[in-house]
Design a protein around this motif. Structure first.
Motif, PDB file in Angstrom:
ATOM      1  N   VAL A  61      32.316  70.334  52.327  1.00 23.93           N
ATOM      2  CA  VAL A  61      33.279  70.947  51.433  1.00 23.93           C
ATOM      3  C   VAL A  61      32.712  70.726  50.037  1.00 23.93           C
ATOM      4  CG1 VAL A  61      35.618  70.760  50.502  1.00 23.93           C
ATOM      5  CG2 VAL A  61      35.226  70.504  52.956  1.00 23.93           C
ATOM      6  N   GLN A  62      32.763  71.762  49.195  1.00 25.52           N
ATOM      7  CA  GLN A  62      32.192  71.634  47.859  1.00 25.52           C
ATOM      8  C   GLN A  62      33.287  71.573  46.799  1.00 25.52           C
ATOM      9  OE1 GLN A  62      28.485  73.801  46.872  1.00 25.52           O
ATOM     10  NE2 GLN A  62      29.035  75.039  48.654  1.00 25.52           N
ATOM     11  N   GLY A  63      32.949  70.916  45.695  1.00 24.89           N
ATOM     12  CA  GLY A  63      33.891  70.829  44.589  1.00 24.89           C
ATOM     13  C   GLY A  63      33.169  70.557  43.285  1.00 24.89           C
ATOM     14  N   ARG A  64      33.915  70.674  42.211  1.00 31.78           N
ATOM     15  CA  ARG A  64      33.396  70.367  40.875  1.00 31.78           C
ATOM     16  C   ARG A  64      34.402  69.477  40.179  1.00 31.78           C
ATOM     17  NH1 ARG A  64      31.025  76.218  38.883  1.00 31.78           N
ATOM     18  NH2 ARG A  64      29.618  76.462  40.644  1.00 31.78           N
ATOM     19  N   MET A  65      33.892  68.460  39.515  1.00 26.31           N
ATOM     20  CA  MET A  65      34.730  67.531  38.750  1.00 26.31           C
ATOM     21  C   MET A  65      34.288  67.584  37.299  1.00 26.31           C
ATOM     22  SD  MET A  65      36.801  65.884  40.739  1.00 26.31           S
ATOM     23  CE  MET A  65      36.977  65.976  42.496  1.00 26.31           C
ATOM     24  N   TYR A  66      35.257  67.661  36.416  1.00 29.47           N
ATOM     25  CA  TYR A  66      34.980  67.659  34.987  1.00 29.47           C
ATOM     26  C   TYR A  66      35.549  66.372  34.398  1.00 29.47           C
ATOM     27  CZ  TYR A  66      33.834  72.520  35.741  1.00 29.47           C
ATOM     28  OH  TYR A  66      33.267  73.680  36.211  1.00 29.47           O
ATOM     29  N   GLN A  67      34.765  65.748  33.528  1.00 25.22           N
ATOM     30  CA  GLN A  67      35.190  64.491  32.934  1.00 25.22           C
ATOM     31  C   GLN A  67      36.587  64.614  32.334  1.00 25.22           C
ATOM     32  OE1 GLN A  67      32.566  62.925  29.948  1.00 25.22           O
ATOM     33  NE2 GLN A  67      34.032  61.358  29.360  1.00 25.22           N
ATOM     34  N   GLY A  68      37.434  63.679  32.695  1.00 20.84           N
ATOM     35  CA  GLY A  68      38.808  63.673  32.211  1.00 20.84           C
ATOM     36  C   GLY A  68      39.760  64.467  33.078  1.00 20.84           C
ATOM     37  N   LYS A  69      39.242  65.194  34.063  1.00 18.48           N
ATOM     38  CA  LYS A  69      40.085  66.014  34.933  1.00 18.48           C
ATOM     39  C   LYS A  69      39.828  65.694  36.409  1.00 18.48           C
ATOM     40  CE  LYS A  69      40.141  69.882  31.660  1.00 18.48           C
ATOM     41  NZ  LYS A  69      41.179  69.386  30.846  1.00 18.48           N
ATOM     42  N   GLU A  70      39.419  64.462  36.687  1.00 18.59           N
ATOM     43  CA  GLU A  70      39.102  64.064  38.053  1.00 18.59           C
ATOM     44  C   GLU A  70      40.375  63.982  38.894  1.00 18.59           C
ATOM     45  OE1 GLU A  70      38.113  62.373  35.340  1.00 18.59           O
ATOM     46  OE2 GLU A  70      35.937  62.439  35.365  1.00 18.59           O
ATOM     47  N   ALA A  71      40.279  64.454  40.124  1.00 19.01           N
ATOM     48  CA  ALA A  71      41.391  64.383  41.065  1.00 19.01           C
ATOM     49  C   ALA A  71      41.646  62.928  41.448  1.00 19.01           C
ATOM     50  CB  ALA A  71      41.065  65.197  42.317  1.00 19.01           C
ATOM     51  N   PRO A  72      42.914  62.550  41.652  1.00 18.97           N
ATOM     52  CA  PRO A  72      43.226  61.164  42.045  1.00 18.97           C
ATOM     53  C   PRO A  72      42.505  60.755  43.336  1.00 18.97           C
ATOM     54  CG  PRO A  72      45.231  62.348  41.493  1.00 18.97           C
ATOM     55  CD  PRO A  72      44.116  63.355  41.474  1.00 18.97           C
ATOM     56  N   GLN A  73      42.305  61.699  44.258  1.00 19.56           N
ATOM     57  CA  GLN A  73      41.621  61.380  45.503  1.00 19.56           C
ATOM     58  C   GLN A  73      40.155  61.038  45.238  1.00 19.56           C
ATOM     59  OE1 GLN A  73      43.571  64.078  45.051  1.00 19.56           O
ATOM     60  NE2 GLN A  73      45.259  63.684  46.445  1.00 19.56           N
ATOM     61  N   PHE A  74      39.552  61.668  44.246  1.00 20.67           N
ATOM     62  CA  PHE A  74      38.173  61.353  43.871  1.00 20.67           C
ATOM     63  C   PHE A  74      38.105  59.939  43.300  1.00 20.67           C
ATOM     64  CE2 PHE A  74      35.179  61.189  40.264  1.00 20.67           C
ATOM     65  CZ  PHE A  74      33.993  61.330  40.952  1.00 20.67           C
ATOM     66  N   VAL A  75      39.008  59.615  42.406  1.00 21.03           N
ATOM     67  CA  VAL A  75      39.035  58.286  41.792  1.00 21.03           C
ATOM     68  C   VAL A  75      39.263  57.218  42.852  1.00 21.03           C
ATOM     69  CG1 VAL A  75      40.224  56.831  40.100  1.00 21.03           C
ATOM     70  CG2 VAL A  75      39.774  59.228  39.571  1.00 21.03           C
ATOM     71  N   ALA A  76      40.058  57.534  43.874  1.00 18.82           N
ATOM     72  CA  ALA A  76      40.370  56.558  44.927  1.00 18.82           C
ATOM     73  C   ALA A  76      39.136  56.152  45.737  1.00 18.82           C
ATOM     74  CB  ALA A  76      41.442  57.128  45.860  1.00 18.82           C
ATOM     75  N   ILE A  77      38.100  56.974  45.749  1.00 19.35           N
ATOM     76  CA  ILE A  77      36.880  56.637  46.498  1.00 19.35           C
ATOM     77  C   ILE A  77      36.247  55.375  45.925  1.00 19.35           C
ATOM     78  CG2 ILE A  77      34.517  57.382  47.020  1.00 19.35           C
ATOM     79  CD1 ILE A  77      35.568  60.261  47.067  1.00 19.35           C
ATOM     80  N   PHE A  78      36.381  55.198  44.617  1.00 18.01           N
ATOM     81  CA  PHE A  78      35.753  54.071  43.954  1.00 18.01           C
ATOM     82  C   PHE A  78      36.646  52.867  43.945  1.00 18.01           C
ATOM     83  CE2 PHE A  78      33.970  57.972  42.329  1.00 18.01           C
ATOM     84  CZ  PHE A  78      32.644  57.758  42.544  1.00 18.01           C
TER      85      PHE A  78
END
Length: 154
Positions: A137-154
């Protein structure tokens, strides 16, 4: 010029903290007023909800920094450090109930990154997507607009 030269270090002085807000908070007294003018009624305050992770938390994370026309793999200790002037290609692979493994492939764009680096990140992600036979699955993240699920990986 390699990313170890002093000019690059000056350009990349510290990681961008995407885990902390990058914009000033909106004062409570201004929330909903514009929407009220446009729609003719005031907005109700947002409901705070817990964001559930959409990705398994026990996956494998790989990350590459765009360096000119190449992607440079980051060592494990640097994964999760994002620099404002850089772009990254990231691959998160995790176990799935339906298949052996699922993949999330995305580009992260720093707010000060160049359009050339952004374009190269997308091209590198497309090459990886193709080499993996279209599975991620592909996606794009822009600084300051990261999805909460993306942040949860870390």
């Amino acid at each position: 010029m390699s990313h170890h030269d002093s000019a690059a270090i000056v350009h990349r002085p510290h990681p961008c903290g995407f885990l902390s807000p990058s914009t000033a908070p909106v004062p409570e007294e201004t929330r909903g007023k514009v929407a009220g003018l446009i729609k003719g009624h005031a907005k109700t305050p947002p409901v705070e909800e817990e964001v559930l992770p959409l990705l398994a938390e026990n996956g494998n994370f790989e990350m590459w920094r765009i360096d000119g026309e190449e992607k440079t793999p980051l060592p494990k200790e640097d994964i999760g450090k994002f620099y404002c002037g850089d772009c990254y290609v990231c691959l998160y692979s995790y176990p799935s109930n339906e298949k052996k493994e699922d993949h999330y492939l995305y580009c992260w764009f720093g707010k000060d990154s160049s359009q050339e680096d952004q374009k190269m990140a997308v091209q590198q992600a497309i090459l990886m997507f193709t080499s993996m036979k279209g599975k991620p699955v592909q996606g794009r993240m822009y600084q300051g607009k990261e999805a909460p699920q993306f942040v949860a990986i870390f």
